[in-house]
Design a protein around this motif. Structure first.
Motif, PDB file in Angstrom:
ATOM      1  N   ALA A   1      64.798 -16.341 -17.884  1.00 10.05           N
ATOM      2  CA  ALA A   1      66.003 -15.446 -17.879  1.00 10.05           C
ATOM      3  C   ALA A   1      67.128 -15.763 -18.822  1.00 10.05           C
ATOM      4  O   ALA A   1      67.358 -17.044 -19.007  1.00 10.05           O
ATOM      5  CB  ALA A   1      66.455 -15.632 -16.534  1.00 10.05           C
ATOM      6  N   GLY A   2      67.606 -14.717 -19.291  1.00 13.01           N
ATOM      7  CA  GLY A   2      68.572 -14.957 -20.534  1.00 13.01           C
ATOM      8  C   GLY A   2      68.126 -15.436 -21.953  1.00 13.01           C
ATOM      9  O   GLY A   2      68.806 -15.214 -22.956  1.00 13.01           O
ATOM     10  N   ARG A   3      66.697 -15.708 -22.031  1.00  7.71           N
ATOM     11  CA  ARG A   3      66.230 -16.153 -23.137  1.00  7.71           C
ATOM     12  C   ARG A   3      65.143 -15.217 -23.780  1.00  7.71           C
ATOM     13  O   ARG A   3      64.665 -14.764 -25.041  1.00  7.71           O
ATOM     14  CB  ARG A   3      65.549 -17.432 -23.208  1.00  7.71           C
ATOM     15  N   THR A   4      64.064 -14.702 -22.742  1.00 10.34           N
ATOM     16  CA  THR A   4      62.961 -13.756 -23.390  1.00 10.34           C
ATOM     17  C   THR A   4      63.226 -12.278 -23.766  1.00 10.34           C
ATOM     18  O   THR A   4      64.133 -11.784 -22.986  1.00 10.34           O
ATOM     19  CB  THR A   4      61.976 -13.847 -21.962  1.00 10.34           C
ATOM     20  N   PRO A   5      63.019 -12.178 -24.836  1.00  6.55           N
ATOM     21  CA  PRO A   5      63.443 -10.836 -25.433  1.00  6.55           C
ATOM     22  C   PRO A   5      62.419  -9.677 -25.101  1.00  6.55           C
ATOM     23  O   PRO A   5      61.340  -9.943 -24.454  1.00  6.55           O
ATOM     24  CB  PRO A   5      63.130 -11.105 -26.686  1.00  6.55           C
ATOM     25  N   VAL A   6      62.719  -8.358 -25.081  1.00  7.16           N
ATOM     26  CA  VAL A   6      62.193  -7.340 -24.955  1.00  7.16           C
ATOM     27  C   VAL A   6      61.916  -6.731 -26.472  1.00  7.16           C
ATOM     28  O   VAL A   6      62.687  -6.344 -27.041  1.00  7.16           O
ATOM     29  CB  VAL A   6      62.618  -6.312 -24.073  1.00  7.16           C
ATOM     30  N   MET A   7      60.750  -6.472 -26.765  1.00  5.45           N
ATOM     31  CA  MET A   7      60.480  -6.183 -28.114  1.00  5.45           C
ATOM     32  C   MET A   7      59.662  -4.662 -28.055  1.00  5.45           C
ATOM     33  O   MET A   7      58.753  -4.378 -27.376  1.00  5.45           O
ATOM     34  CB  MET A   7      59.514  -7.186 -28.703  1.00  5.45           C
ATOM     35  N   TYR A   8      60.245  -4.056 -29.112  1.00  7.02           N
ATOM     36  CA  TYR A   8      59.209  -3.024 -29.579  1.00  7.02           C
ATOM     37  C   TYR A   8      59.123  -2.721 -31.100  1.00  7.02           C
ATOM     38  O   TYR A   8      59.955  -2.745 -31.892  1.00  7.02           O
ATOM     39  CB  TYR A   8      59.960  -1.612 -29.171  1.00  7.02           C
ATOM     40  N   LYS A   9      57.565  -2.795 -31.432  1.00 13.81           N
ATOM     41  CA  LYS A   9      57.207  -2.692 -32.757  1.00 13.81           C
ATOM     42  C   LYS A   9      58.152  -3.832 -33.590  1.00 13.81           C
ATOM     43  O   LYS A   9      58.592  -3.645 -34.676  1.00 13.81           O
ATOM     44  CB  LYS A   9      57.624  -1.317 -33.502  1.00 13.81           C
ATOM     45  N   GLY A  10      58.139  -5.116 -33.013  1.00  7.86           N
ATOM     46  CA  GLY A  10      58.634  -6.053 -33.844  1.00  7.86           C
ATOM     47  C   GLY A  10      60.019  -6.282 -33.650  1.00  7.86           C
ATOM     48  O   GLY A  10      60.742  -7.267 -34.489  1.00  7.86           O
ATOM     49  N   MET A  11      60.874  -5.216 -32.923  1.00  8.46           N
ATOM     50  CA  MET A  11      62.213  -5.164 -32.869  1.00  8.46           C
ATOM     51  C   MET A  11      62.745  -5.461 -31.556  1.00  8.46           C
ATOM     52  O   MET A  11      62.103  -4.829 -30.450  1.00  8.46           O
ATOM     53  CB  MET A  11      62.624  -3.875 -33.501  1.00  8.46           C
ATOM     54  N   GLN A  12      63.816  -6.320 -31.426  1.00  3.47           N
ATOM     55  CA  GLN A  12      64.121  -6.797 -30.154  1.00  3.47           C
ATOM     56  C   GLN A  12      65.011  -5.516 -29.676  1.00  3.47           C
ATOM     57  O   GLN A  12      66.119  -5.159 -30.219  1.00  3.47           O
ATOM     58  CB  GLN A  12      64.997  -7.900 -30.246  1.00  3.47           C
ATOM     59  N   VAL A  13      64.955  -5.046 -28.318  1.00  4.41           N
ATOM     60  CA  VAL A  13      65.660  -4.070 -27.851  1.00  4.41           C
ATOM     61  C   VAL A  13      66.061  -4.152 -26.548  1.00  4.41           C
ATOM     62  O   VAL A  13      66.780  -3.531 -25.903  1.00  4.41           O
ATOM     63  CB  VAL A  13      64.836  -2.754 -27.718  1.00  4.41           C
ATOM     64  N   GLY A  14      65.920  -5.571 -26.163  1.00  2.00           N
ATOM     65  CA  GLY A  14      66.711  -6.077 -24.815  1.00  2.00           C
ATOM     66  C   GLY A  14      66.143  -7.326 -24.432  1.00  2.00           C
ATOM     67  O   GLY A  14      65.896  -8.053 -25.444  1.00  2.00           O
ATOM     68  N   VAL A  15      66.715  -7.786 -23.285  1.00  2.00           N
ATOM     69  CA  VAL A  15      66.570  -9.258 -22.897  1.00  2.00           C
ATOM     70  C   VAL A  15      66.363  -9.090 -21.588  1.00  2.00           C
ATOM     71  O   VAL A  15      66.552  -8.196 -20.658  1.00  2.00           O
ATOM     72  CB  VAL A  15      67.782 -10.287 -23.115  1.00  2.00           C
ATOM     73  N   LEU A  16      65.591 -10.185 -21.023  1.00  2.00           N
ATOM     74  CA  LEU A  16      65.334 -10.441 -19.667  1.00  2.00           C
ATOM     75  C   LEU A  16      66.689 -11.141 -19.065  1.00  2.00           C
ATOM     76  O   LEU A  16      66.827 -12.293 -19.454  1.00  2.00           O
ATOM     77  CB  LEU A  16      63.970 -11.390 -19.335  1.00  2.00           C
ATOM     78  N   LYS A  17      67.295 -10.384 -18.130  1.00  4.79           N
ATOM     79  CA  LYS A  17      68.528 -11.037 -17.604  1.00  4.79           C
ATOM     80  C   LYS A  17      68.313 -11.983 -16.119  1.00  4.79           C
ATOM     81  O   LYS A  17      68.763 -13.064 -16.056  1.00  4.79           O
ATOM     82  CB  LYS A  17      69.415 -10.030 -17.107  1.00  4.79           C
ATOM     83  N   THR A  18      67.441 -11.399 -15.318  1.00  5.54           N
ATOM     84  CA  THR A  18      67.026 -12.104 -14.125  1.00  5.54           C
ATOM     85  C   THR A  18      65.627 -11.988 -13.795  1.00  5.54           C
ATOM     86  O   THR A  18      64.891 -10.988 -14.194  1.00  5.54           O
ATOM     87  CB  THR A  18      67.727 -11.406 -12.921  1.00  5.54           C
ATOM     88  N   LEU A  19      65.199 -13.161 -13.133  1.00  4.10           N
ATOM     89  CA  LEU A  19      63.751 -13.008 -12.929  1.00  4.10           C
ATOM     90  C   LEU A  19      63.478 -13.717 -11.348  1.00  4.10           C
ATOM     91  O   LEU A  19      63.863 -14.916 -11.106  1.00  4.10           O
ATOM     92  CB  LEU A  19      62.907 -13.999 -13.872  1.00  4.10           C
ATOM     93  N   THR A  20      63.056 -12.857 -10.355  1.00 12.51           N
ATOM     94  CA  THR A  20      63.051 -13.512  -8.988  1.00 12.51           C
ATOM     95  C   THR A  20      61.806 -13.241  -8.751  1.00 12.51           C
ATOM     96  O   THR A  20      61.025 -12.198  -8.653  1.00 12.51           O
ATOM     97  CB  THR A  20      63.897 -12.568  -8.150  1.00 12.51           C
ATOM     98  N   VAL A  21      61.041 -14.481  -8.225  1.00 11.80           N
ATOM     99  CA  VAL A  21      59.758 -14.729  -7.625  1.00 11.80           C
ATOM    100  C   VAL A  21      59.681 -14.550  -6.313  1.00 11.80           C
ATOM    101  O   VAL A  21      60.549 -14.973  -5.556  1.00 11.80           O
ATOM    102  CB  VAL A  21      59.232 -16.152  -8.138  1.00 11.80           C
TER     103      VAL A  21
END
Length: 772
Positions: free
Chosen positions: A295-315
């Motif tokens: 959370a806060g580090r993992t990027p969301v990628m589209y065709k090699g370009m970052q378009v977002g980020v993982l904010k929260t992760l609830t298991v």
């Protein structure tokens, strides 16, 4: 007689029609004088810091593109502490009502800044004085502004105040963006009343004012934002203009679209960047694979370009799934529709291909594939399973081959052993340094025992021609590799140890180079930075081998290199041979191995003796070994501190290099530094027991009222690198000749009389003595 009529006399007239002309001229002159008087201009005085760019009778006063006055005089201002110039301006009578206390004047001239170009029209028309009318009491005395005043709050549009911790590269005129469209600009900025924040005044054009709501977030879009960590490097930039000139972006969070209009009197916070503003679109993704996500580090990628980020992760409580809260760039809003796919990208190999090899370097990430345009918008999704279907846990052996070029290989190209297909190429991509091509290969489970640490791979694409006096030989592995490309391999030693789960090998250009006979060595190094399969091993600039594989040792403390020595193996694979990694060195004192900036690091070897015992396991040195002890007179200098002296620094006598610094170490009691030097045999007679040694690093400076200033330095080389100099006295003070290993004191600087010593000492002959 008839009587004659009597004439009657009357007085003569003094009036003549000629007098009408002067009367008309008088009336016209009076009318002209009255007109000139009634339309005469108003003289005012404006004080400027400097008269540069102002010319009497030429510089105009301009308001909204129309001239309303002119400079009629320019005088020095001797009043007050801040002296300048006073320009007398003759203003049109119609401008008289605008000459009030809050009216502002400033000089417009060409100006080029990162925010843009202003005053460009003055290149043709010349500088002019601009005016901005204001209120207050009428006056004829003004002080000019140093620059154009900020945009008036009376202009139609939205005027806001943003509070920031730092200004960054923002400036007056910096653009304000909404979805990368400029909708306003920065008017001005100033230090806040609390002396800790910066207040930035911005203006939003009227047609875009409705975009700013109560919960709108503003962030600094200046330059490039870089976030680096173990999971990779993240780069974000709003636009080229904002990179150069600075800028501000804003957006309203998706869940605040019903936010009411803003109150312009309430300031907004200006965040450092997009991530801090959290202004993206929030969505929810349900995951069944979430290994390596942060959370806060993992990027969301589209065709090699970052378009977002993982904010929260609830298991979930059963640890079988997780719910991820993602924040996406507002630009992706139209892509968030039914049918949009998300999945976690990890290093994975399958029969369909290899994907996610880049995640080996920057960490796992979440990928997105937009759905069909026009589909129903959505904010909740279920992630697909890992892609590709075949991951690194699938049966079989997974390999990574490093090649200089891809050739005709492609995804699906066969991997052959004795012309039997035993695997296939799954993917390919550039290595991290983009100097090699990484090829992912899968060996089917039935054939995985054919590959071990001694296996040699080569590119079997196309055909191989070899010719000689006996004829021409044409060779191809198979028809399939001839058409589609392929890889072949052989395993010289079937009993060799197996490689790791994902082993790395070099892909040779052909069979001959792959099976080249040589010595195979095992070399341990502390770090493998820059090293890869295929890295060359050199001796005196000549390639003598290459690194075949790289892996971690069993205790994970070192890196193990498997190297193939193809030249001079009979002396390299001997006890006493030494290996070390050659990397570029850049600095003021030493610059070396610049070629490795282009070619990358390599291994250098110093062979052992032919009579030494054979050896195949080595531990690489941290640096190049010291050169063999040079011939000459070896001495020891004792100093309180090392200073800038380094091995290789010159030892000079009368500014002539006669020796070198060999090494240094602390003395037995740790209170002195012992510096070992060697004097060349020819100059050994110069050193006597009365000789005095001193440091020549830097320079000395002496100053006196009578003698003036004197600067002392031994040579340019010693000024930059440092060094040692010595002098020998004359006559009895000279003493006896120095003995090998004798210790001398090393002084910080010479005494004046030492520099005057000039004894006559016969140097040793350069020629060897004749045998009796």
């Amino acid at each position: 007689m008839n009587e004659l009529p009597v004439a009657r006399a009357r007085p003569a007239s003094t009036w003549s029609a000629i007098w009408v002309l002067p009367l008309i001229a008088l009336l016209i002159g009076g009318w002209l004088a009255w007109q000139a008087y009634s339309e005469r201009g108003v003289n005012i005085r404006v004080r400027f810091e400097t008269g540069e760019g102002i010319e009497v009778g030429k510089t105009q006063v301009v308001y909204k593109g129309m001239s309303i006055g002119e400079v009629s005089a320019l005088d020095l201002d001797d009043e007050g502490e801040r002296r300048g110039v006073v320009a007398t301006l003759e203003m049109n009578k119609h401008a008289q009502n605008y000459l009030r206390e809050q009216t502002r004047f400033w000089l417009v001239k060409p100006s080029i800044t990162l925010a843009g170009i202003t005053g460009l029209e003055t290149l043709v028309s010349g500088n002019y004085i601009a005016v901005s009318p204001g209120g207050g009491e009428p006056t004829r005395e003004f002080s000019a502004l140093a620059q154009e005043p900020p945009l008036s709050d009376l202009n139609p549009g939205l005027h806001l105040t943003l509070k920031a911790d730092r200004l960054g590269s923002l400036n007056r005129g910096s653009p304000v963006y909404y979805k990368q469209i400029q909708v306003g600009q920065v008017k001005n900025y100033e230090l806040g009343a609390d002396q800790r924040t910066i207040e930035v005044k911005v203006y939003i054009e009227p047609e875009y004012a409705s975009l700013v709501r109560k919960h709108t977030r503003f962030w600094n879009a200046s330059g490039i934002s870089i976030d680096a960590g173990l999971s990779g490097v993240k780069v974000h930039a709003e636009s080229l203009a904002s990179i150069v000139a600075g800028g501000i972006s804003f957006a309203t969070p998706e869940h605040r679209k019903d936010s009411p209009p803003t109150d312009p009197s309430i300031p907004f916070r200006l965040y450092e960047d997009f991530e801090a503003a959290q202004a993206g679109i929030r969505i929810t993704v349900h995951l069944t694979e979430f290994q390596g996500l942060q959370a806060g580090r993992t990027p969301v990628m589209y065709k090699g370009m970052q378009v977002g980020v993982l904010k929260t992760l609830t298991v979930s409580p059963d640890l079988n799934e997780a719910t991820a809260g993602l924040t996406l760039d507002p630009l992706m809003e139209d892509s968030l529709v039914e049918g949009t796919d998300f999945w976690v990208v990890t290093p994975s190999i399958s029969l369909a291909g290899i994907t996610g090899l880049e995640a080996l370097v920057k960490g796992n990430y979440i990928a997105i594939r937009p759905g069909e345009p026009g589909a129903e918008p959505a904010r909740e999704f279920t992630a697909r399973l890992k892609a590709p279907p075949l991951d690194i846990r699938a049966p079989g052996k997974h390999l990574v081959l490093f090649a200089d070029a891809l050739g005709s290989l492609d995804v699906g190209s066969p991997v052959l052993h004795r012309q039997v297909k035993v695997g296939s190429v799954q993917s390919y991509q550039f290595s991290r340094d983009q100097q090699k091509v990484m090829i992912g290969v899968h060996i089917e489970p039935a054939y995985e025992d054919l590959v071990n640490s001694s296996t040699r791979f080569w590119n079997a694409s196309g055909i191989t021609l070899s010719g000689g006096l006996s004829g021409i030989e044409v060779r191809s592995e198979s028809l399939q590799s001839l058409l589609a490309g392929g890889i072949a391999f052989e395993t010289p030693d079937p009993d060799a140890a197996e490689g790791e789960r994902i082993s790395r090998f070099t892909l040779h250009d052909d069979r001959a180079s792959a099976l080249r006979v040589g010595e195979q060595l095992r070399i341990e190094v502390e770090q493998a930075d820059g090293l890869a399969p295929g890295t060359v091993i050199r001796y005196r600039g000549v390639e003598v081998g290459r690194i075949e594989t790289i892996s971690l040792s069993d205790d994970f403390e070192t890196v193990v290199l498997t190297a193939q020595i193809t030249e001079a193996g009979e002396v390299i694979a001997r006890d006493g041979a030494a290996f070390w990694v050659v990397r570029p060195e850049l600095g003021l004192l030493r610059t070396a191995n610049l070629g490795t900036l282009v070619t990358g690091p390599y291994l250098e070897v110093r062979p052992g003796e032919r009579s030494a015992a054979p050896r195949h396991d080595f531990v690489a040195l941290e640096r190049a070994p010291a050169a063999p002890e040079a011939e000459g007179l070896h001495l020891v200098l004792s100093a309180a501190r090392l200073g800038s002296i380094k091995p290789g620094n010159p030892v000079t006598y009368r500014e002539v290099t006669v020796g070198r610094v060999v090494s240094y170490a602390l003395g037995p009691t740790g209170d002195r530094v012992l510096i070992r030097i060697v004097i060349e045999p020819r100059y050994a007679p110069l050193v006597h027991t009365g000789s005095r040694f001193w440091e020549t690093s830097g320079f000395g400076f002496d100053f006196g009222l009578l003698e003036g200033a004197k600067i002392r330095t031994d040579s340019l080389e010693s000024l930059i690198e440092g060094g040692v100099a010595f002098a020998t006295p004359e006559a009895e003070a000279m003493g006896h000749s120095a003995r090998p290993g004798q210790t001398f004191a090393l002084f910080k600087e010479p005494r004046e009389e030492w520099l005057d010593w000039a004894p006559k000492i016969t140097l040793a002959s350069d020629q060897p003595a004749d045998a009796d």
